[in-house]
Design a protein around this motif. Structure first.
Motif, PDB file in Angstrom:
ATOM      1  N   VAL A   1       9.005  -5.773   3.034  1.00 60.84           N
ATOM      2  CA  VAL A   1       8.450  -5.858   3.148  1.00 60.84           C
ATOM      3  C   VAL A   1       8.334  -6.386   5.199  1.00 60.84           C
ATOM      4  N   GLN A   2       9.458  -6.033   5.645  1.00 57.25           N
ATOM      5  CA  GLN A   2      10.143  -6.086   6.650  1.00 57.25           C
ATOM      6  C   GLN A   2       9.575  -4.340   7.384  1.00 57.25           C
ATOM      7  N   ARG A   3       9.625  -3.298   6.685  1.00 52.15           N
ATOM      8  CA  ARG A   3       9.487  -2.779   7.090  1.00 52.15           C
ATOM      9  C   ARG A   3       8.648  -2.245   8.311  1.00 52.15           C
ATOM     10  N   PRO A   4       9.448  -1.116   9.181  1.00 48.80           N
ATOM     11  CA  PRO A   4       8.530  -1.589  10.847  1.00 48.80           C
ATOM     12  C   PRO A   4       7.613   0.222  10.414  1.00 48.80           C
ATOM     13  N   GLU A   5       7.817   1.326   9.840  1.00 54.88           N
ATOM     14  CA  GLU A   5       7.015   2.003   9.372  1.00 54.88           C
ATOM     15  C   GLU A   5       5.957   2.136   8.507  1.00 54.88           C
ATOM     16  N   ALA A   6       5.912   0.577   8.021  1.00 56.83           N
ATOM     17  CA  ALA A   6       4.856   0.729   7.161  1.00 56.83           C
ATOM     18  C   ALA A   6       3.553   1.438   6.924  1.00 56.83           C
ATOM     19  N   ASP A   7       3.166   0.971   8.347  1.00 55.18           N
ATOM     20  CA  ASP A   7       1.501   0.754   8.404  1.00 55.18           C
ATOM     21  C   ASP A   7       1.674   2.402   8.812  1.00 55.18           C
ATOM     22  N   GLN A   8       2.288   3.480   8.455  1.00 55.72           N
ATOM     23  CA  GLN A   8       1.747   4.866   8.619  1.00 55.72           C
ATOM     24  C   GLN A   8       1.272   5.521   7.101  1.00 55.72           C
ATOM     25  N   ASN A   9       1.277   4.680   6.214  1.00 55.42           N
ATOM     26  CA  ASN A   9       0.866   4.970   5.103  1.00 55.42           C
ATOM     27  C   ASN A   9      -0.189   5.330   5.131  1.00 55.42           C
ATOM     28  N   VAL A  10      -0.603   6.535   3.427  1.00 55.34           N
ATOM     29  CA  VAL A  10      -1.797   6.808   3.738  1.00 55.34           C
ATOM     30  C   VAL A  10      -2.567   6.964   2.728  1.00 55.34           C
ATOM     31  N   ALA A  11      -2.192   5.030   2.519  1.00 54.68           N
ATOM     32  CA  ALA A  11      -3.346   5.085   1.130  1.00 54.68           C
ATOM     33  C   ALA A  11      -4.698   5.005   1.071  1.00 54.68           C
ATOM     34  N   PHE A  12      -5.412   5.028   2.339  1.00 57.39           N
ATOM     35  CA  PHE A  12      -6.366   4.836   2.802  1.00 57.39           C
ATOM     36  C   PHE A  12      -7.162   6.291   3.588  1.00 57.39           C
ATOM     37  N   SER A  13      -6.561   7.338   2.712  1.00 55.98           N
ATOM     38  CA  SER A  13      -6.606   8.067   3.598  1.00 55.98           C
ATOM     39  C   SER A  13      -6.457   8.673   4.930  1.00 55.98           C
TER      40      SER A  13
ATOM     41  N   ASP B   1      11.428  11.610   5.097  1.00 61.14           N
ATOM     42  CA  ASP B   1      11.163  12.294   6.481  1.00 61.14           C
ATOM     43  C   ASP B   1      10.140  11.019   7.006  1.00 61.14           C
ATOM     44  N   VAL B   2       9.513  10.222   6.969  1.00 62.30           N
ATOM     45  CA  VAL B   2       9.154   9.195   7.112  1.00 62.30           C
ATOM     46  C   VAL B   2       9.306   7.629   7.111  1.00 62.30           C
ATOM     47  N   PHE B   3       9.906   7.667   5.991  1.00 65.27           N
ATOM     48  CA  PHE B   3       9.661   6.556   5.338  1.00 65.27           C
ATOM     49  C   PHE B   3      11.638   6.470   4.675  1.00 65.27           C
ATOM     50  N   PRO B   4      12.375   5.891   5.372  1.00 62.76           N
ATOM     51  CA  PRO B   4      13.836   5.930   5.134  1.00 62.76           C
ATOM     52  C   PRO B   4      14.418   4.957   3.765  1.00 62.76           C
ATOM     53  N   ASP B   5      14.914   5.448   3.514  1.00 64.51           N
ATOM     54  CA  ASP B   5      14.307   4.364   1.821  1.00 64.51           C
ATOM     55  C   ASP B   5      13.651   4.460   1.342  1.00 64.51           C
ATOM     56  N   PRO B   6      13.151   5.074   1.127  1.00 55.46           N
ATOM     57  CA  PRO B   6      11.568   5.132   0.671  1.00 55.46           C
ATOM     58  C   PRO B   6      11.366   4.315  -0.558  1.00 55.46           C
TER      59      PRO B   6
ATOM     60  N   LEU C   1       1.024  -1.387   0.319  1.00 54.23           N
ATOM     61  CA  LEU C   1       0.187   0.101   0.163  1.00 54.23           C
ATOM     62  C   LEU C   1       1.194   1.340   0.173  1.00 54.23           C
ATOM     63  N   ARG C   2       2.097   1.172   0.672  1.00 55.95           N
ATOM     64  CA  ARG C   2       2.650   2.528   0.762  1.00 55.95           C
ATOM     65  C   ARG C   2       3.730   2.654  -0.414  1.00 55.95           C
ATOM     66  N   TYR C   3       3.957   1.564  -1.389  1.00 54.47           N
ATOM     67  CA  TYR C   3       5.284   1.657  -1.972  1.00 54.47           C
ATOM     68  C   TYR C   3       4.537   2.049  -2.959  1.00 54.47           C
ATOM     69  N   ASP C   4       3.006   1.344  -3.449  1.00 53.45           N
ATOM     70  CA  ASP C   4       2.454   1.713  -4.731  1.00 53.45           C
ATOM     71  C   ASP C   4       1.347   1.580  -4.215  1.00 53.45           C
TER      72      ASP C   4
END
Length: 448
Positions: free
Chosen positions: A360-372, A350-355, A308-311
């Protein structure tokens, strides 16, 4: 009717296309993001470029931001409301008057996408129980069963289009069953949904605009007829509850009833088709990440967040300033439109290092705004996540050697990002029937 349609297109899309094309020639990056086919294929370097220009960037018809914190603040804050055609300045307001409204569209009232509280709150209360965490969790066995059935049906083929045979049919089947719509019509729903999805973009060609209105009108006609069928035999499903709210409770007008029902049906599969397709392609292209999931299957929910974050299946949304205000030190006048580039915010370093690394092990992936976020946070987000997790995990378990085969094709839309064709070679080491799943087919299934 043809003349009024032409007027609607000219003032809602044609003039915008001309304006944006002129701004592209002047070097405006935001305008290029709207119409350049090359950017549509890979927008992420251009999001980086726009982010480097500032936290709020003035661009043609609107302000823009690809910064995660700015997008989050606007999505959650009280100073901005939903974008709708009637609020966009000048030529679009003229179009509303001259061209009129031919169809119930997703970016015009009374759509839930463009209404603010308290009206939006009233609509949302009518559907949230069906999409509660508990209700969605209870659907896992059925989603698993549908996934297995669909994969059984393609198991004997050497190559298939993954979108047409799986990624589209899984969410279309799930939402049809959930809403009480006929599953046998799922391919027709997908076709109407593809036309409806075009209407989310601005600056459409006349051909796409005409298709969008045609498909929305066809879906609306069908929905009105289906309401009559529901009245003859009410059931315990979402559409029956909405019809009751209109007929007996007086809580919805007919336009409100139709708009909510159409949006739930189309939105119930549109985002998830993209999630499944994007995720499958990413995992086929990043075999090291797929290996992580095979050895650590508990990471599948986190993998869905990273997809969701990446694409992001939804790349942008818009908000309108309700009054004069300030955002990130930038003065914003009442009525100003700000385009929030969700796909860019989800790659904010600033939120996702090396964005630009898929992990799939990215700890902050759930901070995505894919669903607004905020009051308009997607009501079906939990369902989409569950379908993504079950659908992808089952796909790669059944076909561990799944590989791309031929040219991929992106959807023509800009708000929604996904594929409409993913040719794959199954190359499965599992013989047909090894899933252990019953091969009994429901008579309601449409022919493949």
């Amino acid at each position: 009717m043809a003349l009024r349609r032409r007027i609607r297109w000219v003032v809602r899309h044609g003039l915008i296309r001309r304006t944006v094309q002129r701004q592209v020639r002047a070097g405006d990056l935001g305008s290029r993001l709207m119409i350049d086919p090359a950017i549509r294929e890979n927008p992420f370097p251009y999001y980086d470029e726009l982010r480097a220009q500032g936290r709020i960037v003035t661009s043609g018809l609107a302000l823009m931001s690809a910064h995660h914190d700015v997008c989050l603040a606007l999505l959650r804050g009280p100073d901005f409301g939903q974008m709708r055609l009637g609020q966009i300045p000048g030529i679009l307001r003229l179009g509303m008057k001259l061209g009129g409204r031919a169809v119930l569209g997703p970016i015009e009232p009374p759509s839930m996408l463009v209404t603010d509280p308290p009206v939006h709150t009233r609509y949302r209360k009518l559907v949230t129980r069906a999409f509660s965490t508990r209700a969605i969790a209870a659907m896992r066995p059925r989603i698993q069963e549908i996934a297995e059935e669909l994969l059984d049906e393609i198991a004997g083929a050497p190559t298939v289009d993954l979108v047409q045979r799986y990624a589209s049919l899984l969410p279309a089947t799930v939402i049809a069953e959930m809403l009480g719509a006929p599953v046998a019509m799922r391919r027709q729903f997908l076709e109407w949904g593809a036309g409806a999805a075009l209407s989310l973009d601005l600056g459409l060609s006349y051909r796409d605009f005409r298709r969008s209105e045609r498909d929305l009108a066809a879906l609306h006609r069908w929905m009105l007829g289906h309401f009559d069928e529901i009245r003859r035999a009410r059931r315990d499903d979402v559409l029956s509850a909405l019809v009751t709210a209109h007929d007996e409770g007086g809580q919805l007008t007919l336009d409100e009833l139709s708009s909510i029902a159409m949006l739930l049906l189309a939105a119930g599969f549109e985002t998830t088709v993209n999630l499944l397709g994007n995720g499958a392609v990413l995992l086929m292209r990043h075999s090291d990440q797929l290996d992580v999931l095979r050895t650590q299957p508990q990471r599948w929910p986190g993998a869905v967040e990273e997809i969701l974050r990446y694409d992001s299946p939804v790349q942008r949304t818009g908000r309108v300033a309700l009054h004069d205000t300030e955002v990130a030190g930038h003065p914003v006048r009442a009525g100003s439109l700000i385009v929030l580039l969700l796909g860019g915010a989800n790659r904010d370093p600033d939120v996702f290092p090396d964005p630009n690394r898929f992990d799939v092990q990215r700890p902050e992936a759930d901070q995505n705004v894919a669903f607004s976020s905020g009051v308009h946070y997607c009501v079906g987000a939990a369902l989409a996540r569950l379908e993504g997790e079950v659908g992808l995990q089952t796909l790669f378990r059944r076909f561990p050697d799944l590989a791309l085969y031929g040219a991929l094709h992106r959807r023509p839309t800009r708000v929604l990002r996904g594929y409409d064709a993913i040719p794959v070679r199954l190359c499965s080491r599992t013989a047909t029937g090894t899933s252990g799943h019953s091969r009994t087919r429901s008579s309601s299934r449409d022919a493949m």
